[in-house]
Design a protein around this motif. Structure first.
Motif, PDB file in Angstrom:
ATOM      1  N   ILE A   1       0.860  -1.185   0.000  1.00  0.00           N
ATOM      2  CA  ILE A   1       0.000   0.000   0.000  1.00  0.00           C
ATOM      3  C   ILE A   1       0.895   1.233   0.000  1.00  0.00           C
ATOM      4  O   ILE A   1       1.502   1.575   1.012  1.00  0.00           O
ATOM      5  CB  ILE A   1      -0.928  -0.001   1.231  1.00  0.00           C
ATOM      6  N   PRO A   2       1.009   1.932  -1.141  1.00  0.00           N
ATOM      7  CA  PRO A   2       1.938   3.070  -1.215  1.00  0.00           C
ATOM      8  C   PRO A   2       1.512   4.264  -0.371  1.00  0.00           C
ATOM      9  O   PRO A   2       2.328   5.135  -0.100  1.00  0.00           O
ATOM     10  CB  PRO A   2       1.949   3.418  -2.708  1.00  0.00           C
ATOM     11  N   GLU A   3       0.263   4.328   0.075  1.00  0.00           N
ATOM     12  CA  GLU A   3      -0.170   5.454   0.898  1.00  0.00           C
ATOM     13  C   GLU A   3       0.521   5.469   2.254  1.00  0.00           C
ATOM     14  O   GLU A   3       0.558   6.495   2.924  1.00  0.00           O
ATOM     15  CB  GLU A   3      -1.694   5.412   1.112  1.00  0.00           C
ATOM     16  N   PHE A   4       1.067   4.350   2.686  1.00  0.00           N
ATOM     17  CA  PHE A   4       1.727   4.281   3.982  1.00  0.00           C
ATOM     18  C   PHE A   4       3.161   4.795   3.937  1.00  0.00           C
ATOM     19  O   PHE A   4       3.798   4.924   4.970  1.00  0.00           O
ATOM     20  CB  PHE A   4       1.723   2.848   4.520  1.00  0.00           C
TER      21      PHE A   4
ATOM     22  N   GLN B   1       6.008  10.691   2.418  1.00  0.00           N
ATOM     23  CA  GLN B   1       6.023  11.437   1.165  1.00  0.00           C
ATOM     24  C   GLN B   1       6.709  12.795   1.283  1.00  0.00           C
ATOM     25  O   GLN B   1       6.554  13.641   0.402  1.00  0.00           O
ATOM     26  CB  GLN B   1       4.583  11.635   0.676  1.00  0.00           C
TER      27      GLN B   1
END
Length: 84
Positions: free
Chosen positions: A29-32, A35
């Protein structure tokens, strides 16, 4: 007897496969992901001169020595002073 040996080997391999966790891995899950670097890269995308770093914060300027009578001793880069 050869057939029984092969059956035992195959059963052992199946047992190892089952116990090693044949379940599929958890989905990525790239949202974790953090950024912060993406934001900084976007801010400086149009300028080749603006640079940011994670290096240590510069040290504050050296303090002035205590006013008083100078002694023959040194403390780091300063002469030692005796308060008056």
């Amino acid at each position: 007897m050869k057939g029984l040996e092969y059956a035992v080997i195959v059963a052992g391999l199946l047992l190892v496969w089952y116990l090693s966790g044949h379940k599929p891995q958890e989905a990525f899950i790239p949202e974790f992901l953090e950024q912060g670097n993406v934001k900084r890269t976007a801010e400086t995308a149009n300028s080749s001169y603006a640079q940011q770093t994670n290096h240590v914060i510069p040290t504050p300027p050296q303090p002035e020595p205590i006013q008083g009578m100078e002694t023959p001793f040194r403390v780091n880069m300063f002469n030692s002073f005796q308060p008056v």
